[in-house]
Design a protein around this motif. Sequence first.
Motif, PDB file in Angstrom:
ATOM      1  N   ASP A  77    -104.078 -19.861 -42.928  1.00  7.48           N
ATOM      2  CA  ASP A  77    -105.310 -19.249 -42.418  1.00  7.48           C
ATOM      3  C   ASP A  77    -105.168 -18.807 -40.967  1.00  7.48           C
ATOM      4  N   ASP A  78    -104.445 -19.564 -40.158  1.00  9.61           N
ATOM      5  CA  ASP A  78    -104.245 -19.193 -38.756  1.00  9.61           C
ATOM      6  C   ASP A  78    -103.404 -17.922 -38.640  1.00  9.61           C
ATOM      7  N   PHE A 104     -94.416 -24.384 -39.224  1.00  5.24           N
ATOM      8  CA  PHE A 104     -95.308 -23.564 -40.037  1.00  5.24           C
ATOM      9  C   PHE A 104     -95.291 -24.050 -41.478  1.00  5.24           C
ATOM     10  N   GLN A 105     -96.455 -24.084 -42.091  1.00  9.61           N
ATOM     11  CA  GLN A 105     -96.522 -24.402 -43.514  1.00  9.61           C
ATOM     12  C   GLN A 105     -95.814 -23.294 -44.285  1.00  9.61           C
ATOM     13  N   SER A 106     -95.354 -23.611 -45.489  1.00  3.33           N
ATOM     14  CA  SER A 106     -94.617 -22.612 -46.272  1.00  3.33           C
ATOM     15  C   SER A 106     -95.466 -21.369 -46.532  1.00  3.33           C
ATOM     16  N   GLY A 107     -96.749 -21.555 -46.791  1.00  4.57           N
ATOM     17  CA  GLY A 107     -97.632 -20.403 -47.005  1.00  4.57           C
ATOM     18  C   GLY A 107     -97.780 -19.557 -45.758  1.00  4.57           C
ATOM     19  N   ALA A 108     -97.807 -20.206 -44.604  1.00  3.11           N
ATOM     20  CA  ALA A 108     -97.891 -19.485 -43.330  1.00  3.11           C
ATOM     21  C   ALA A 108     -96.606 -18.695 -43.095  1.00  3.11           C
ATOM     22  N   PHE A 109     -95.476 -19.301 -43.427  1.00  3.94           N
ATOM     23  CA  PHE A 109     -94.190 -18.625 -43.280  1.00  3.94           C
ATOM     24  C   PHE A 109     -94.142 -17.379 -44.167  1.00  3.94           C
ATOM     25  N   LYS A 113     -93.918 -13.529 -42.979  1.00  8.55           N
ATOM     26  CA  LYS A 113     -92.818 -12.701 -43.475  1.00  8.55           C
ATOM     27  C   LYS A 113     -93.351 -11.390 -44.048  1.00  8.55           C
ATOM     28  N   ASN A 114     -94.403 -11.473 -44.826  1.00 10.02           N
ATOM     29  CA  ASN A 114     -94.992 -10.281 -45.451  1.00 10.02           C
ATOM     30  C   ASN A 114     -95.736  -9.394 -44.468  1.00 10.02           C
TER      31      ASN A 114
END
Length: 176
Positions: A77-78, A104-109, A113-114
């Motif tokens: 979310d951040d 960083f959480q994997s989802g944040a990473f 990246k995207n």
Amino acid sequence: NFESRCNRLIAHVIENHELSLEASHCKVIEKPKYYSVKRKKKITFDLSIEVTPPKAEKPFLVCIIECKSLNKPVPVDDVEEFESKVGGIQDFQTKKIMIAQNGFQSGAFEMAKNMGITLIHVDEDDYNIVLYKPNKHSSRNSTKSLEKELEKLIKKSLLPKRIKGLKKLSANDINQ
């Protein structure tokens, strides 16, 4: 404070050419304010690097930097919120950089990246640029894939496997 530490880190990274920026063209700014067309007002960010070439009146590139001093890895979310805030700036080209002391959480990473966000992880003694050029690997793969497809097409159309009227010659047949 963490933002001051990030400022020193960014100055070091620029001097060492780790972001491929010419140090003499860069100015690191604390608490910069940039106009957002989404909000119709200026937004204050943690840090920025304004890249202004010689003889230019305004920066052609601004690296917007978000500093995260959380007691846990940065959540997705951040990253999404940062992307949205920077997306409202349209006066110049922007590059997004996020610095975090607990990773960083994997989802944040994946989101970074995207979205083309550079990620820097810092600890007490050192730093690691964990995501330099997002999508570099996937664009390289798609370029290689396109090259392979073109090569197959060219071979198929210009280099047929058999040519009628010619028989297969061996090295001995050719030397005679």
